[in-house]
Scaffold this active site. Sequence first.
Site, mmCIF file in Angstrom:
data_model
loop_
_atom_site.group_PDB
_atom_site.id
_atom_site.type_symbol
_atom_site.label_atom_id
_atom_site.label_comp_id
_atom_site.label_asym_id
_atom_site.label_seq_id
_atom_site.Cartn_x
_atom_site.Cartn_y
_atom_site.Cartn_z
ATOM 1 N N ASP A 304 10.343 -0.816 -59.198
ATOM 2 C CA ASP A 304 10.163 0.379 -58.364
ATOM 3 C C ASP A 304 9.356 1.466 -59.056
ATOM 4 O O ASP A 304 9.262 1.508 -60.279
ATOM 5 C CB ASP A 304 11.538 0.948 -57.981
ATOM 6 C CG ASP A 304 12.362 1.309 -59.218
ATOM 7 O OD1 ASP A 304 12.440 0.466 -60.129
ATOM 8 O OD2 ASP A 304 12.899 2.425 -59.276
ATOM 9 N N GLU A 305 8.776 2.330 -58.241
ATOM 10 C CA GLU A 305 8.227 3.627 -58.663
ATOM 11 C C GLU A 305 7.285 3.550 -59.864
ATOM 12 O O GLU A 305 7.499 4.222 -60.867
ATOM 13 C CB GLU A 305 9.383 4.579 -59.008
ATOM 14 C CG GLU A 305 10.250 4.911 -57.818
ATOM 15 C CD GLU A 305 11.398 5.853 -58.176
ATOM 16 O OE1 GLU A 305 11.622 6.780 -57.404
ATOM 17 O OE2 GLU A 305 12.066 5.637 -59.201
HETATM 18 C C1 TNX Z 1 15.036 6.349 -56.798
HETATM 19 S S1 TNX Z 1 15.991 3.699 -55.884
HETATM 20 C C2 TNX Z 1 15.056 5.421 -57.815
HETATM 21 C C3 TNX Z 1 15.887 5.665 -59.008
HETATM 22 C C4 TNX Z 1 16.524 7.016 -58.976
HETATM 23 C C5 TNX Z 1 17.038 7.296 -57.585
HETATM 24 C C6 TNX Z 1 17.784 8.587 -57.474
HETATM 25 C C7 TNX Z 1 14.990 3.273 -56.872
HETATM 26 C C8 TNX Z 1 14.631 1.900 -56.765
HETATM 27 N N1 TNX Z 1 14.495 4.180 -57.727
HETATM 28 O O1 TNX Z 1 15.116 5.512 -60.182
HETATM 29 O O2 TNX Z 1 17.562 7.038 -59.902
HETATM 30 O O3 TNX Z 1 15.968 7.309 -56.680
HETATM 31 O O4 TNX Z 1 18.366 8.724 -56.217
#
Ligand code: TNX
Length: 488
Positions: A304-305
Site C-alpha cells: 500500500d501507499e
Molecule cells: C492507511 S490501510 C494505511 C496505514 C495507516 C492507516 C491509518 C493501509 C493499507 N494503509 O498505513 O496506518 O491508513 O488509518
Amino acid sequence: MPNLIPVPQRIESVAGDALTLGPETVIYVPGDDEQAQRIGRYLADVIGLAAGPSRLRVQHAAAASAAGIHLRLGGSTGPEGYELVVNASTVTLTAARHAGLFYGVQTLRQLLPAFVEFEAERADKARPIHVAPIRITDNPRFEWRGAMLDVARHFFTVDEVKRYIDLIALYKFNRLHLHLADDQGWRIEIKSWPNLTTHGGSTEVGGGPGGFFTQAQYSDIVAYARERFITIVPEIDMPGHTNAALASYAELNCDGKARDLYTGIEVGFSALCVDKDVTYRFIDDVVREIASLTPTPYFHIGGDEVKTLTPQQYVQFIERVQKIVQSHGKQMVGWDEIAPAALLPSTIVQHWRPDGAPTAAVSKGAKVIMSVANRAYLDMKYDNSTPIGLNWAANIEVKDAYGWDPATIVKGIPESALLGVEAPIWTETLGNIRDVEYMAFPRLLAIAEIAWSPEVSNWEEFRGRLAAHGPRLSALGVNFYRSPSVPW
Ligand code: TNX
C-alpha cells in the site's frame, strides 16, 4: 431469544425445563481424539470455578443420554458449522469438524451468564448455572473472518496479542492478520538479517522502546491462535512502509545510505530500492524464514501507499515478489493497490480504500477481503469527541460499523468475489492495549456479525443484543466504549 453475537443462522425454542450445570457436570468428548479433548478442556477452563468448588471434568464419550455436555463429531454441518441442542439434562454439540465444535462452544459460552467469564474470586461467586432449552443450527456466511493488529506503529507483547486472540475467538473470528513491519518498527526476528530487529525494532511511534517477537515467540503465538482455530496471517509491508528496514541495512537504499529511525506518523515516504538485486535476496530471505514458521497458506506483502515509485516500477516489483511468495509455497495477499499487477488466481486482494474498487483484479477472478476503511477500520474515531484514533476515512459510530453489507458496499465486488471481511486496527495513536480495546470494542462485535451471520442488518435489534454483551465484556476486563447509542 438469547443475545448471541454473531447471531446464528437458525434458533428454535424448545419446550422444557432449564438445564443446570454444576461442579458434577461432565463434559464428554470422543475418545482417541486429542483435539476434541482440548476443546472440552477449553470449555472447562472457560467455566472454571464459576459453577462450583471444582472444575468440570472432561471424560471420554458416554451414552448420549448421560446427563452432561456432549461434544460429538459427525453430521454434515459444513466445515465450520455446528448444531447445539440444550434440554433439561444435556447439551449436545455436534459438528462435522473440530472448528465447528469450537464455534459451538463459543455459542454455548454466550448462553451462560456473564459472571462465568470473571477471573477473580470465582470460588466465592460460584452458583449453579442455568441454561434455557434451545436448538441452534449454524454456519458462517464467509470463510475469512479477520481482525488485524498493527504491532509496528506501537509494539504489543506476546501476552497482549494472546489476549486479543482470546477476545476475538469469543466472536468466531478465524484470522488474525499481524502487521509486522512498517516505517516505525520491524517486529519479527529474521535470523539472516539480524539488524532488522536489533536496530529496526528498537523504537516506535513517539520514541518508546518498541520491541519485537523472536521466532520462538512468534511460533508460540501461531500455536496459541491455532488452538483457537485462528490463522495468523503475517504481513511484511513492502515496497513502501519500509523505513525500519532501510534504517537497519544501508544496502537496501538506492543511495546506499541507511535512513534514520522514524517515530512520526506520516505515510508513503519510504521504498525499498526496486532496481537492486540485493532487495530481492532480502525479500526471499524474509519470506522464507517467516513462511517456515507459518503452517497456513497466506503471506501478506502489504503493497500500500507507495508514493516514490512509478506505476511501472511498482507493478514489476509486485509481480516479482508474487513469484517469491509462491516459491515458498504461500498464497500472496496484498492491499488493493496490487490490483493492476498480473496476479495469480490464488492471490487475494484486501480492499481498503473507500473511493475505489479493484475491479481489474476481480474481473480476472481474484478473491477479495473487504476492509473498506470508512466502515471496518477500528482505528477511526467514533465521533469528534473520541480522544484517540484517526478520522481520515470517517467517524465510525457502532451503528456505522454494523449497518453495511460487504456484498453491496463497493460497486463491482459482488458476493461471489468475496472471501470475507476483516477489521484492521492501526496503532499510530494507540499507545497501549487498553487503547486498542477501546477502539476495537464494541465495533468488533458488529464486524463479527457481518462476517458470520446471514445478511440481516437491523440496528434496533442488534443494539439490544449488543447491550447484553456489556456485562460479559466487563467481566472479561475489556476497556470498551460505552456508546450512547447502545442501551447498556
Ligand atoms: C492507511 S490501510 C494505511 C496505514 C495507516 C492507516 C491509518 C493501509 C493499507 N494503509 O498505513 O496506518 O491508513 O488509518
